[in-house]
Design a protein around this motif. Sequence first.
Motif, mmCIF file in Angstrom:
data_model
loop_
_atom_site.group_PDB
_atom_site.id
_atom_site.type_symbol
_atom_site.label_atom_id
_atom_site.label_comp_id
_atom_site.label_asym_id
_atom_site.label_seq_id
_atom_site.Cartn_x
_atom_site.Cartn_y
_atom_site.Cartn_z
ATOM 1 N N GLU A 1 1.212 4.202 -2.947
ATOM 2 C CA GLU A 1 1.096 5.633 -2.659
ATOM 3 C C GLU A 1 2.369 6.395 -3.025
ATOM 4 N N THR B 1 0.826 -1.208 0.000
ATOM 5 C CA THR B 1 0.000 0.000 0.000
ATOM 6 C C THR B 1 0.858 1.255 0.000
ATOM 7 N N THR B 2 1.908 1.274 0.821
ATOM 8 C CA THR B 2 2.807 2.442 0.818
ATOM 9 C C THR B 2 3.506 2.566 -0.530
ATOM 10 N N THR C 1 -9.356 1.831 -2.355
ATOM 11 C CA THR C 1 -9.212 2.714 -3.521
ATOM 12 C C THR C 1 -8.128 2.204 -4.457
ATOM 13 N N TYR C 2 -6.989 1.798 -3.879
ATOM 14 C CA TYR C 2 -5.901 1.276 -4.712
ATOM 15 C C TYR C 2 -6.290 -0.059 -5.340
ATOM 16 N N ASP D 1 -5.266 1.389 6.548
ATOM 17 C CA ASP D 1 -6.390 2.240 6.184
ATOM 18 C C ASP D 1 -7.213 1.514 5.108
ATOM 19 N N LYS D 2 -8.382 1.034 5.466
ATOM 20 C CA LYS D 2 -9.165 0.215 4.541
ATOM 21 C C LYS D 2 -9.686 1.019 3.356
ATOM 22 N N GLU D 3 -10.072 2.256 3.587
ATOM 23 C CA GLU D 3 -10.575 3.066 2.478
ATOM 24 C C GLU D 3 -9.476 3.314 1.448
ATOM 25 N N LYS D 4 -8.284 3.627 1.925
ATOM 26 C CA LYS D 4 -7.160 3.853 1.009
ATOM 27 C C LYS D 4 -6.815 2.563 0.272
ATOM 28 N N ALA D 5 -6.743 1.465 1.016
ATOM 29 C CA ALA D 5 -6.416 0.184 0.396
ATOM 30 C C ALA D 5 -7.465 -0.199 -0.639
ATOM 31 N N HIS E 1 -0.630 4.356 -7.525
ATOM 32 C CA HIS E 1 -1.952 4.206 -6.904
ATOM 33 C C HIS E 1 -2.677 2.926 -7.317
#
Length: 776
Positions: free
Chosen positions: A441, A437-438, A488-489, A482-486, A446
């Motif tokens: 980002e 995930t990092t 989204t990706y 972060d589930k929302e960020k994950a 993304h």
Amino acid sequence: MSLIRMLMRIYNKKWKVILFWTGVLCYACCGTESDKELAGYVNPFIGASTNTEAAGAFHGLGKTFPGATYPFGAVQISPNTITGGDNGSGYSYEHQTIEGFAFTQMSGVGWYGDLGNLLVMPTVGKMYTNSGKENGVKGYRTRYDKASEKASAGYYSVYLPDYGVQTEATVMEHSGMLRFTYPKSKESRIQIDLARRVGGTSTFQFVKVVDEYTIEGRMECTPEGGGWGNGDGNARYTVYFHAQFSKPLTDYGFWNVEIPEGISRKREFVESAQFQKLTSQAQIIQDKKEFQGKHIGFFANFETKENEQILFKSGISFVSIEGARKNLEQEIADWNFDVVKEATKKQWNDMLATIRVKGGTEEQKRIFYTALYHTMIDPRNFTDVDGHYIGGDGKIHTSIGFTKRTVFSGWDVFRSQMPLQSIINPEVVNDLLMSLTTLAEESGNHYYERFELLNAYSGCMLGNPALSVLADAWVKGIFKGDKEKAYTYADNTARLFGNTERGYTPYSISKTLEYAYTEWCMARMAIDLGKTEDMVKYLKLSRSYKNLYDKEKHAFRPRKEDGSFIKWPQRGKLQEGYGCTECNELQQGWFVPHDIEGMVELMGGIQQTVADLDSMFAHTPHNFLWNVYYNHANEPVHHVPFLYNRLGEPWKTQYWSRFICEHAYHDKVEGLVGNEDAGQMSAWYVLSACGLYPICPGDTRYEITSPLFNEITIKVGDNKTFVIKAHNNSTSNTYIQSARLNGKEYSQCYLDYQDIMNGGVLVLEMGNAPNMHWGI
């Protein structure tokens, strides 16, 4: 106690390290036999061959390395016998010469490989600056005494008769140590080829003499120098080192090879006679304290007495020279090789103790614990001891709340390796997902990469395996990010690579089926986040596999963009490459793990599907080498033996999983029938030998099958164990007659992940004939 006081004086400001080494000393002096036994079962030579002739296929055998490594560690010191070719580990057992001992290795991969950096070689006599070739081209390469070659968890040793030097290696997590025992000579030497890389060369190197014992520097590896995919894997990384010699550097120097402008630095170059000629004509420089160039090396000459030992140790970092120095100082502050070796052995014993087995033969225990050992090499630590790591943006970041990890062989490891780690090392799975995930980002991409290597978006293989691992960790409560960020990706990934445009992927059965599965994984995560529209969309896409099925041919067929089928091949379902990657339709066609009922309906019902499975296994060669039927040498079929559990005939799962364990895995160099693939091949064995297997990661169901051992104790969380007992188990009693879970009768042929993680006891009564009523 005097030894402990001495260590306390050395580490007076590093209390954490004091406690660690005190534990090591107590272990070395007072450890029980049960504490020590597990590492003793590890045979790192299992799978250590790239031999294509023995494999019967160009993919070769296990491609593991026999050298010293630490659980999930950043450093692996291993002998390297070859540069070039499809030799990802840099080593193959049948080779007769060694060209050096590198500090970084990959485990079990094809596609030419990478790493193999900081190649150190002890030599005596005339100095060569070229590696030489096994076919007789002279260089620093040397024969080695195969009878003297020894390897165990965290240790490797070999005798080099051409130089009369005994070589030993051991490691810690970010650092390693070599111990060389020399003959009497005025021309003893340690030389370091800083340009060397498994699949090519590094393209820029720098080295500096810091003081009379210390050197440090860096090696920049770019796609222009080959490496992963011979450059096509986009690997771009820098290895930093801070190294020390136990004997003063009184006579040292550098060598420099002038690389002509415009010449390729890739695999073909390092395999050529031109490369050997060019590198043999290197310029020798001895009047400088530091040097840099496109292809350089360092050497230190010594006069040695008979059996004199000279040690070399180095910290490794992918961040900075300062990071390499801190790594070495914290982990190997003195020159006690044996203490380091015992510390690493203790760490392996602790890690291997996550699963304890009873019963079975000594050979089966060696196969089992070596397999478990191989599952604990990757994903490896990519973070320095101070928490720094290099990000996807090329900048230095600090890891907070997780350990940055690398080497995600996605298409392989989502099937068995990650589901195994979700039981025995769930924090490693979370680390990996946080790392991916990092990377998504920091890189600005993304989306999730399918095969990540040292921040590279390699694009290797197919599908969206990171979405499988994410969904599996998500539903198991492992993912802490972060589930929302994950999400989204993950959504970006599925949109970029998926079946969204046509409901299938043109020209590819493999991609269509794999994407359909991970689109189901997306639906699972969308449900949890309350994203109803996404859930509906992805559930529809998860059925895309149906769009390729041709009932007339009783097979999946690739379609063109206009929807028409590609011409049916002469060999039909057995034609490798017909819309399939590294397999054929017979093998790939079983990959609908998320909708087995829908797959069975397409295939003509349960009776027809079982008949097709039976036929596949009936035609499979019992050595399980590369073949067109059940090809255990490659990943697409790894879930297939367990489908019988879902088709109402679980006794056939019990028979075939046990049969594969006993015939496809052996305690010998050729003991892996296919590439290890960063833990996948071994994880299949570990799970199956324990009597468990996940057909569909993202679903928490683990199939129950016939355990290889009489009793398996798995550590699950803090102070809990899940125990599987197989009463009356033997080579003939391979069928489950009945089961009890935590004292109660249990009639299902599967367990939920939480059943395992809660701890408890599963008792299986075994017999020599199928019980066709249990588990239905």
